[in-house]
Motif scaffolding. Sequence first.
Motif, PDB file in Angstrom:
ATOM      1  N   VAL A 282       0.779  -1.272   0.342  1.00 28.68           N
ATOM      2  CA  VAL A 282      -0.276  -0.047  -0.676  1.00 28.68           C
ATOM      3  C   VAL A 282       0.961   1.233  -0.434  1.00 28.68           C
ATOM      4  O   VAL A 282       2.064   1.120   0.827  1.00 28.68           O
ATOM      5  N   LEU A 283       0.423   2.214  -0.823  1.00 30.07           N
ATOM      6  CA  LEU A 283       1.593   3.645  -0.746  1.00 30.07           C
ATOM      7  C   LEU A 283       0.874   4.751  -0.056  1.00 30.07           C
ATOM      8  O   LEU A 283      -0.746   4.882  -0.939  1.00 30.07           O
ATOM      9  N   TYR A 284       1.148   5.540   0.305  1.00 28.65           N
ATOM     10  CA  TYR A 284       0.914   6.702   0.547  1.00 28.65           C
ATOM     11  C   TYR A 284       1.525   8.065  -0.102  1.00 28.65           C
ATOM     12  O   TYR A 284       2.533   7.575  -0.003  1.00 28.65           O
ATOM     13  N   THR A 285       0.804   9.059  -0.548  1.00 28.18           N
ATOM     14  CA  THR A 285       1.330  10.132  -1.164  1.00 28.18           C
ATOM     15  C   THR A 285       1.880  11.452  -0.361  1.00 28.18           C
ATOM     16  O   THR A 285       1.193  11.675   0.523  1.00 28.18           O
ATOM     17  N   PHE A 286       3.314  11.731  -0.804  1.00 24.78           N
ATOM     18  CA  PHE A 286       4.278  13.206   0.150  1.00 24.78           C
ATOM     19  C   PHE A 286       3.675  13.948  -0.733  1.00 24.78           C
ATOM     20  O   PHE A 286       4.307  14.920  -0.176  1.00 24.78           O
ATOM     21  N   ALA A 287       3.923  13.549  -1.694  1.00 23.67           N
ATOM     22  CA  ALA A 287       4.683  14.321  -2.219  1.00 23.67           C
ATOM     23  C   ALA A 287       3.863  14.509  -4.040  1.00 23.67           C
ATOM     24  O   ALA A 287       4.295  13.351  -4.865  1.00 23.67           O
ATOM     25  N   GLY A 288       3.790  15.881  -4.624  1.00 19.57           N
ATOM     26  CA  GLY A 288       2.806  15.305  -6.292  1.00 19.57           C
ATOM     27  C   GLY A 288       2.025  15.014  -6.352  1.00 19.57           C
ATOM     28  O   GLY A 288       0.558  15.228  -6.164  1.00 19.57           O
ATOM     29  N   GLY A 289       1.034  14.532  -7.723  1.00 15.49           N
ATOM     30  CA  GLY A 289      -0.203  14.697  -8.090  1.00 15.49           C
ATOM     31  C   GLY A 289      -0.461  13.064  -8.006  1.00 15.49           C
ATOM     32  O   GLY A 289       0.131  12.154  -7.066  1.00 15.49           O
ATOM     33  N   GLN A 290      -1.478  12.688  -8.392  1.00 14.80           N
ATOM     34  CA  GLN A 290      -2.490  11.375  -8.440  1.00 14.80           C
ATOM     35  C   GLN A 290      -2.150  10.074  -9.501  1.00 14.80           C
ATOM     36  O   GLN A 290      -2.437  10.589 -10.508  1.00 14.80           O
ATOM     37  N   ARG A 329      11.743   7.865  10.867  1.00 10.90           N
ATOM     38  CA  ARG A 329      10.212   7.006  10.020  1.00 10.90           C
ATOM     39  C   ARG A 329      10.386   5.822  11.014  1.00 10.90           C
ATOM     40  O   ARG A 329      11.197   5.194   9.951  1.00 10.90           O
ATOM     41  N   LEU A 330      10.194   5.878  12.209  1.00 11.32           N
ATOM     42  CA  LEU A 330       9.538   4.549  12.443  1.00 11.32           C
ATOM     43  C   LEU A 330       8.478   3.408  11.926  1.00 11.32           C
ATOM     44  O   LEU A 330       9.125   2.493  11.585  1.00 11.32           O
ATOM     45  N   ALA A 331       7.721   4.001  11.277  1.00 11.29           N
ATOM     46  CA  ALA A 331       6.251   3.011  11.049  1.00 11.29           C
ATOM     47  C   ALA A 331       5.339   4.435  10.310  1.00 11.29           C
ATOM     48  O   ALA A 331       5.864   5.746  10.675  1.00 11.29           O
ATOM     49  N   LEU A 332       4.823   3.678   9.199  1.00  9.32           N
ATOM     50  CA  LEU A 332       3.679   4.921   8.520  1.00  9.32           C
ATOM     51  C   LEU A 332       2.389   3.209   8.614  1.00  9.32           C
ATOM     52  O   LEU A 332       2.868   2.604   7.979  1.00  9.32           O
ATOM     53  N   SER A 333       1.182   4.456   8.656  1.00  4.90           N
ATOM     54  CA  SER A 333      -0.196   3.275   8.315  1.00  4.90           C
ATOM     55  C   SER A 333      -0.485   4.325   7.104  1.00  4.90           C
ATOM     56  O   SER A 333      -0.198   4.732   6.456  1.00  4.90           O
ATOM     57  N   ARG A 334      -1.300   2.934   6.213  1.00  5.34           N
ATOM     58  CA  ARG A 334      -1.809   3.819   5.258  1.00  5.34           C
ATOM     59  C   ARG A 334      -2.675   4.966   5.415  1.00  5.34           C
ATOM     60  O   ARG A 334      -2.755   5.248   4.149  1.00  5.34           O
ATOM     61  N   PHE A 335      -2.984   5.143   6.563  1.00  4.26           N
ATOM     62  CA  PHE A 335      -3.934   6.452   6.348  1.00  4.26           C
ATOM     63  C   PHE A 335      -2.656   7.233   6.103  1.00  4.26           C
ATOM     64  O   PHE A 335      -3.555   8.569   6.264  1.00  4.26           O
ATOM     65  N   GLY A 336      -1.492   7.472   6.390  1.00  6.56           N
ATOM     66  CA  GLY A 336      -0.556   8.428   5.782  1.00  6.56           C
ATOM     67  C   GLY A 336      -0.201   8.967   7.776  1.00  6.56           C
ATOM     68  O   GLY A 336       0.337  10.113   7.855  1.00  6.56           O
ATOM     69  N   MET A 337       0.021   7.807   8.095  1.00  3.83           N
ATOM     70  CA  MET A 337       0.258   8.511  10.125  1.00  3.83           C
ATOM     71  C   MET A 337       1.996   7.840  10.427  1.00  3.83           C
ATOM     72  O   MET A 337       1.923   7.098  10.334  1.00  3.83           O
ATOM     73  N   SER A 338       2.860   8.942  10.790  1.00  5.20           N
ATOM     74  CA  SER A 338       4.352   8.208  10.431  1.00  5.20           C
ATOM     75  C   SER A 338       4.498   8.098  12.032  1.00  5.20           C
ATOM     76  O   SER A 338       4.391   9.211  12.271  1.00  5.20           O
ATOM     77  N   LEU A 376      16.003  13.927  22.956  1.00  2.98           N
ATOM     78  CA  LEU A 376      15.527  13.175  22.084  1.00  2.98           C
ATOM     79  C   LEU A 376      14.145  13.137  21.972  1.00  2.98           C
ATOM     80  O   LEU A 376      13.578  12.961  23.271  1.00  2.98           O
ATOM     81  N   GLY A 377      13.220  12.338  21.293  1.00  2.00           N
ATOM     82  CA  GLY A 377      12.013  12.653  21.489  1.00  2.00           C
ATOM     83  C   GLY A 377      11.389  11.527  20.745  1.00  2.00           C
ATOM     84  O   GLY A 377      11.668  10.930  19.723  1.00  2.00           O
ATOM     85  N   TYR A 378       9.742  11.678  21.125  1.00  2.00           N
ATOM     86  CA  TYR A 378       8.980  11.098  19.945  1.00  2.00           C
ATOM     87  C   TYR A 378       7.712  11.488  19.202  1.00  2.00           C
ATOM     88  O   TYR A 378       7.301  12.202  19.676  1.00  2.00           O
ATOM     89  N   GLY A 379       7.228  11.418  18.114  1.00  2.00           N
ATOM     90  CA  GLY A 379       6.663  12.564  17.732  1.00  2.00           C
ATOM     91  C   GLY A 379       5.346  10.870  16.623  1.00  2.00           C
ATOM     92  O   GLY A 379       5.839  10.876  16.355  1.00  2.00           O
ATOM     93  N   LEU A 380       4.521  12.408  15.762  1.00  2.00           N
ATOM     94  CA  LEU A 380       3.276  11.519  15.440  1.00  2.00           C
ATOM     95  C   LEU A 380       3.001  12.819  14.405  1.00  2.00           C
ATOM     96  O   LEU A 380       3.175  13.698  14.332  1.00  2.00           O
ATOM     97  N   GLY A 381       3.086  12.093  12.769  1.00  2.00           N
ATOM     98  CA  GLY A 381       2.809  13.012  11.793  1.00  2.00           C
ATOM     99  C   GLY A 381       2.168  12.608  10.574  1.00  2.00           C
ATOM    100  O   GLY A 381       1.828  11.399  10.903  1.00  2.00           O
ATOM    101  N   PHE A 382       0.763  13.357  10.631  1.00  2.00           N
ATOM    102  CA  PHE A 382       0.123  13.309  10.382  1.00  2.00           C
ATOM    103  C   PHE A 382      -0.472  13.765   8.576  1.00  2.00           C
ATOM    104  O   PHE A 382       0.206  15.588   8.753  1.00  2.00           O
ATOM    105  N   GLU A 383      -0.146  13.381   7.572  1.00  2.00           N
ATOM    106  CA  GLU A 383      -0.337  14.245   5.763  1.00  2.00           C
ATOM    107  C   GLU A 383      -1.413  14.820   5.689  1.00  2.00           C
ATOM    108  O   GLU A 383      -2.815  13.694   6.170  1.00  2.00           O
TER     109      GLU A 383
END
Length: 501
Positions: A282-290, A329-338, A376-383
Amino acid sequence: MKIQKYIYAVILSCLMAIPLSARERTFYDSKSNIVCITGDYELLAYGNKYRKVEVALPREYSSYTTQQLTEALNNDGYGKMILDYLFCYNGTSLSEDRLKELAMQNVMKSDDERASIGVISKENILKEDYLPILENNYIFIITHSVSGKRIKYKWNVFKVEINQGILDQVFNSWNDMGKYSQIKVPVSFVSSDKAAVDKDIQTGMISLKKKTKRNISFKVPAFAIRGQVIGRSPFLANIGSAYGLHECDKVAIYRTKEKKGKMYSSKVSTTRVSDVSDSTVVLYTFAGGQASYKKGDVAVYQPSSNTSISFTGEYMDHSYGLSIGGDYRLALSRFGMSQYIIWKLGAGAYENFDKRIYLTDIGNIVRSPYYMNVGLGYGLGFEFAHCLEIEPYLMAQWESLYFKRKSGSLDNDNIYNHNYNIEKEKEIWTKAVRLPVGVKLNLNILYPLQLTVGGEYIFNFDVEKVEDDDNTKSHPDRFFFGPTGYKRKGLNLYAGFRFNF
């Protein structure tokens, strides 16, 4: 004189642009998912992409230079040997059996559907797919040289130049082996690169295999780990762990275009991988078109470290600083959460740090402090919208403040009357633990370059706090932060640039 300089500048710019305009555009072939390899096949084999061509190369080739290899492969007729292998030439006859087998494996689903409804026969499909198989034949050779006790390894790629003209010659001489034996198949050099240096041959080859399989695709597009976009809901590509992909790997999406009769691949978007199975991701788009599976878009693996580096300027209550930070980046979900492990290193000073002076508890005269922190810390990224990431985070930091001593101190009588103890020529250091809780926005400028802006609220826990009645130690709360009203806790704002790798 100015006109001459202008003319020279224009000429120089044109000369510099020539190599860029003349450079051949990369083409990732979506029709052929099979590459035939002669030589060191094992270092490239994964999944069902590569097929080994059983044509042995002399052992002495491993010590040849690239130029020597090119000459030897052509002089010894290895291009024709590979053609013979593919057409099962036995000295008296030819056969399509081997090519049929490879073409069947390479047939696209759309062709299967066309055949099932009778639009085109299966035999014609196979013959259409002979050429992509024949055109994707390469010779891959690992060479080595010895320098002292170390062995330097190098990979070399050569293309077997089988094209439509050669294929036509084969079918025109199908029943005339004398004519067939006159066919010449040239071999051309494609690319080479140093791959590994190691003292031990066995460990060197293991290292070489890991590096080569992933990093070779930029120089040899046919060797790229690639597949086809096969769906949009969810966004899927038909490559997976069997092809060497892992969660969070970067995958670029390309679309085939044509210019002046030549096919080339134009980049559509940059994605990352989640939900990896043997044969799909499963791919999630980070930049560009469809991306579009209907347009035959190709998903191409691109080496990446899943890290980013940020350079930012900071402001906090009359203090200014610079920092460098990073995300892994430790992990990425199919909904774009890193999920990220984050780190940060910063330094700065208070305004007018070189002009203002302060009297410490024990009589030393010091300037405004410099500060340094690391954490050092921990974060969540939402695309969002393929261009924006919101990243809340929590971090633990260790911070030091450095008060530089100004030459000279109070006079002895004043010191005596206040019963202070002097430690001559001693700077002041103070340390604290900080807990920043914040959020940052990463906005695409020209991905992988991003603008990053953020804010954080900092909780500061002083680990060198002293009692008010203890006048034998200097404490910044008494001689600096209290009188000035400045703080090392509260809101910290920053902005800068983020580079994704």
